[in-house]
Design a protein around this motif. Structure first.
Motif, mmCIF file in Angstrom:
data_model
loop_
_atom_site.group_PDB
_atom_site.id
_atom_site.type_symbol
_atom_site.label_atom_id
_atom_site.label_comp_id
_atom_site.label_asym_id
_atom_site.label_seq_id
_atom_site.Cartn_x
_atom_site.Cartn_y
_atom_site.Cartn_z
ATOM 1 N N LEU A 411 0.838 -1.203 0.000
ATOM 2 C CA LEU A 411 0.000 0.000 0.000
ATOM 3 C C LEU A 411 0.873 1.253 0.000
ATOM 4 N N LYS A 412 1.923 1.238 0.803
ATOM 5 C CA LYS A 412 2.810 2.403 0.881
ATOM 6 C C LYS A 412 3.431 2.696 -0.483
ATOM 7 N N GLU A 413 3.883 1.655 -1.193
ATOM 8 C CA GLU A 413 4.505 1.833 -2.501
ATOM 9 C C GLU A 413 3.538 2.447 -3.513
ATOM 10 N N ARG A 414 2.266 2.224 -3.306
ATOM 11 C CA ARG A 414 1.252 2.769 -4.217
ATOM 12 C C ARG A 414 0.654 4.073 -3.699
ATOM 13 N N GLY A 415 1.233 4.601 -2.622
ATOM 14 C CA GLY A 415 0.792 5.885 -2.092
ATOM 15 C C GLY A 415 -0.552 5.849 -1.410
ATOM 16 N N ALA A 416 -0.972 4.646 -0.957
ATOM 17 C CA ALA A 416 -2.305 4.501 -0.366
ATOM 18 C C ALA A 416 -2.260 4.227 1.129
ATOM 19 N N GLY A 417 -1.072 4.223 1.717
ATOM 20 C CA GLY A 417 -0.961 3.944 3.143
ATOM 21 C C GLY A 417 0.366 4.430 3.693
ATOM 22 N N LYS A 418 0.419 4.503 4.996
ATOM 23 C CA LYS A 418 1.629 4.908 5.714
ATOM 24 C C LYS A 418 1.894 3.875 6.807
ATOM 25 N N ILE A 419 3.172 3.636 7.102
ATOM 26 C CA ILE A 419 3.556 2.626 8.091
ATOM 27 C C ILE A 419 4.262 3.300 9.261
ATOM 28 N N ILE A 420 3.871 2.894 10.480
ATOM 29 C CA ILE A 420 4.612 3.245 11.690
ATOM 30 C C ILE A 420 4.993 1.940 12.374
ATOM 31 N N GLN A 421 6.288 1.701 12.557
ATOM 32 C CA GLN A 421 6.721 0.498 13.256
ATOM 33 C C GLN A 421 6.327 0.588 14.727
ATOM 34 N N LEU A 422 6.007 -0.555 15.318
ATOM 35 C CA LEU A 422 5.544 -0.577 16.711
ATOM 36 C C LEU A 422 6.548 0.074 17.647
ATOM 37 N N GLY A 423 7.842 -0.170 17.397
ATOM 38 C CA GLY A 423 8.863 0.412 18.259
ATOM 39 C C GLY A 423 8.952 1.925 18.153
ATOM 40 N N GLU A 424 8.349 2.509 17.117
ATOM 41 C CA GLU A 424 8.406 3.957 16.904
ATOM 42 C C GLU A 424 7.104 4.656 17.292
ATOM 43 N N VAL A 425 6.118 3.860 17.746
ATOM 44 C CA VAL A 425 4.819 4.457 18.075
ATOM 45 C C VAL A 425 4.903 5.219 19.394
ATOM 46 N N ASN A 426 4.609 6.511 19.333
ATOM 47 C CA ASN A 426 4.425 7.344 20.519
ATOM 48 C C ASN A 426 3.397 8.409 20.169
ATOM 49 N N GLY A 427 3.101 9.273 21.095
ATOM 50 C CA GLY A 427 2.075 10.276 20.840
ATOM 51 C C GLY A 427 2.389 11.132 19.631
ATOM 52 N N HIS A 428 3.651 11.560 19.502
ATOM 53 C CA HIS A 428 4.022 12.460 18.398
ATOM 54 C C HIS A 428 3.946 11.742 17.051
ATOM 55 N N SER A 429 4.570 10.553 16.959
ATOM 56 C CA SER A 429 4.614 9.852 15.662
ATOM 57 C C SER A 429 3.219 9.413 15.221
ATOM 58 N N PHE A 430 2.403 8.994 16.190
ATOM 59 C CA PHE A 430 1.054 8.546 15.822
ATOM 60 C C PHE A 430 0.201 9.728 15.370
ATOM 61 N N GLU A 431 0.293 10.856 16.077
ATOM 62 C CA GLU A 431 -0.481 12.036 15.683
ATOM 63 C C GLU A 431 -0.049 12.532 14.314
ATOM 64 N N GLN A 432 1.255 12.549 14.080
ATOM 65 C CA GLN A 432 1.767 12.992 12.783
ATOM 66 C C GLN A 432 1.292 12.064 11.669
ATOM 67 N N GLY A 433 1.340 10.756 11.919
ATOM 68 C CA GLY A 433 0.928 9.783 10.918
ATOM 69 C C GLY A 433 -0.550 9.846 10.601
ATOM 70 N N ILE A 434 -1.392 9.923 11.622
ATOM 71 C CA ILE A 434 -2.835 9.914 11.399
ATOM 72 C C ILE A 434 -3.272 11.192 10.685
ATOM 73 N N LYS A 435 -2.643 12.329 11.013
ATOM 74 C CA LYS A 435 -3.002 13.585 10.347
ATOM 75 C C LYS A 435 -2.537 13.595 8.892
ATOM 76 N N GLU A 436 -1.377 12.989 8.637
ATOM 77 C CA GLU A 436 -0.886 12.926 7.262
ATOM 78 C C GLU A 436 -1.849 12.144 6.377
ATOM 79 N N VAL A 437 -2.276 10.979 6.850
ATOM 80 C CA VAL A 437 -3.182 10.150 6.045
ATOM 81 C C VAL A 437 -4.566 10.804 5.938
ATOM 82 N N LEU A 438 -4.982 11.503 6.992
ATOM 83 C CA LEU A 438 -6.291 12.165 6.975
ATOM 84 C C LEU A 438 -6.343 13.354 6.020
ATOM 85 N N TYR A 439 -5.314 14.177 6.048
ATOM 86 C CA TYR A 439 -5.418 15.482 5.421
ATOM 87 C C TYR A 439 -4.656 15.616 4.104
ATOM 88 N N GLN A 440 -3.802 14.642 3.753
ATOM 89 C CA GLN A 440 -3.189 14.658 2.430
ATOM 90 C C GLN A 440 -4.087 13.874 1.476
#
Length: 540
Positions: A411-440
């Motif tokens: 999905l990421k290669e086709r521009g239809a999804g974004k990945i956050i690795q579990l070890g990188e999940v925190n409040g900042h990375s999750f908020e940034q990721g969810i807003k990117e997918v929502l608003y782009q």
């Protein structure tokens, strides 16, 4: 339109219908022996069984007494239950928790090796248990007689575990595979040409565009698959083949001998690659149009207004994330204007906002098809990814294990999804990721393009699956679609013997002139020496 014209039109339709009946492939209710795999694999198999049952086919399902998902009694099928002893569910739970802990703490190379070892050991144990189950069937003469007397038309099995494949061989029945995974790795690798230069091995986290070092990595991961098959999985099946089948066999050859592969993928989702004529792609066959939501859930969804809804689930195997991660995700959700529906069975997050509804179960397919749903936060299981493609909902992925990262990568290669690795999940990375997918907008546009491509088919994937099952019934197999290449020795398959012959011939051709020249030179030299000796003799 007058009554007379209407009657004539109806008569014309009836006549055309009668004319077309003889040309429509027909299959009377067949008798199908089903050997499924438990867990999420059963979800796929059950959907196919529902369709086969609706079309009048008689189904018999072989299941374990310790099954997690497969009930003994069902209106769809009659069942044969095997006493399998302990359940694999506990082993999976321990592995999953260890895996998530390692990702969270930052996995070292040694941790990676340990997790790989634990995973391979768990898989080997599962195969060993099912091989024992296969022996239990064959050693029960009454059960074998019952299976023989039932006159099944074919065996339908998921080859992630091999006993169904062995049983089809033992009963001498046509074999249809409901497949993506086989006993070791992904099915294509034992069936179709699979150049490792551009076909990524599952688990490698690579795409079909690889650098030199990535190709090295891809080769190493392929080595793991070969090791798994040769030393961990294969020996269990080899023992059964040697014991029960005259002349022996091996599980890979039996897989290659299957009549039809119903492959749970397609090339909207997967990277292009070589394939074979008996592979039928049914990716997304489980997807259906959304049904109305329960009244309370519909009211909650509609209350989101123009902001829409986010849904989140991590699949059937994971009930909850670690508490600290769950609290950080909940705090991000609480700040957002969207409403959130979150499948979460663990301890209730302390930071949960009023806009978030926690549920034990959600109608995922119906929610994904609802126009209010804007983003799907998911672990990347095959079913969820294909349903998100079908309904055109972009994905924020948190892969946990197995093939989930590879699925999300597509999905990421086709521009239809974004990945956050579990070890990188925190409040900042999750908020940034969810807003990117929502608003782009590109994420939704790209996913909706994939949805249009997936839906634009001459025949629905489910109809293809049923057609080919019935095709095998009508023709007692599909041997004409099956390559015989796998029966060739490896040196013949790769033309090593031909290359050696040609190399020998070319070598002889190149060396022949040299040998002739040397011979002539040596002869001339000998003649000169002889003449000199004769001259000396005359002088003396």
């Amino acid at each position: 339109m007058g009554a007379m014209s209407l009657r004539r039109l109806c008569g014309l339709f009836a006549f055309l219908s009668l004319c077309l009946i003889p040309f429509t492939p027909h299959c009377d209710g067949g008798n199908i022996l089903v050997f499924p795999v438990d867990g999420s694999h059963w979800i796929n198999m059950k959907i196919l069984l529902e369709e086969l049952h609706a079309r009048g086919h008689n189904l018999t399902v072989i299941r374990a007494s310790t099954s997690w998902y497969i009930p003994e009694k069902s209106p769809l099928y009659t069942s044969i239950t095997l006493d399998m002893g302990e359940s694999m569910e506990d082993f999976f739970d321990v592995y999953l928790q260890e895996n998530m802990r390692a990702q969270r703490e930052g996995a070292s190379f040694l941790t990676f090796l340990k997790l790989t070892k634990d995973f391979l050991s768990m898989i080997a144990l599962a195969h060993s248990m099912w091989v024992d189950g296969m022996s239990q069937i064959i050693d029960d003469k009454n059960l074998v007689k019952s299976l023989t007397d039932s006159q099944y038309d074919l065996v339908l099995t998921d080859p992630a575990m091999g006993p169904g494949v062995l049983l089809a061989k033992y009963l001498k029945l046509p074999l249809v595979l409901n497949v993506r995974w086989i006993t070791s790795g992904e099915g294509h690798f034992v069936l179709a040409p699979s150049p490792l230069s551009y076909i990524p091995v599952p688990g490698s986290g690579l795409t079909d565009k690889m650098t030199f070092l990535q190709r090295v990595k891809n080769l190493l991961f392929y080595g793991i698959i070969l090791f798994q098959q040769k030393f961990l999985v294969g020996p269990s099946y080899d023992a059964v083949c040697e014991k029960y089948f005259e002349g022996g066999c091996d599980i890979i050859s039996l897989l290659q001998d299957a009549d039809i592969w119903l492959f749970r993928s397609d090339f909207v989702f997967d990277f292009p690659r070589p394939t074979m004529p008996n592979v039928i792609y049914i990716g997304g066959f489980q997807c259906k149009e959304a049904q109305p939501l329960p009244a309370d859930l519909e009211e909650f969804v509609q209350s989101a207004g123009e902001h829409g809804v986010i849904i989140m689930t991590l699949g059937t195997l994971v009930n909850a994330l670690p508490k600290d991660i769950a609290d950080e995700i909940a705090s991000v959700f609480a700040k957002m204007p969207q409403k959130v529906i979150w499948r979460h069975k663990g301890e209730r997050p302390s930071t949960l906002g009023n806009n978030t509804r926690i549920v034990d179960w959600m109608p995922q397919r119906d929610l994904l098809g609802h126009p209010q749903v804007k983003v799907f936060v998911a672990h990347g299981g095959t079913n969820g990814v294909q349903e998100s493609i079908y309904h055109g909902v972009p994905v924020l992925g948190i892969p946990l294990f197995f093939d989930q990262y590879d699925n999300l990568l597509r999905l990421k290669e086709r521009g239809a999804g974004k990945i956050i690795q579990l070890g990188e999940v925190n409040g900042h990375s999750f908020e940034q990721g969810i807003k990117e997918v929502l608003y782009q907008d590109s994420y939704r546009q790209n996913m909706q393009r994939l949805s249009r491509l997936h839906r634009d088919q001459p025949l629905a994937p489910m109809d293809q699956a049923v057609f080919w099952v019935e095709y095998v019934m009508r023709h007692k197999g599909a041997a004409h679609l099956r390559t015989e290449a796998y029966k060739m020795p490896w040196y013949s398959y790769y033309n090593i013997d031909v290359l050696l012959l040609m190399l020998t011939a070319v070598t002889l051709l190149l060396l022949s002139p040299v040998a002739v020249i040397r011979f002539l030179c040596c002869r001339r030299k000998t003649d000169k020496i002889d003449r000199r000796q004769k001259t000396k003799t005359k002088q003396n």
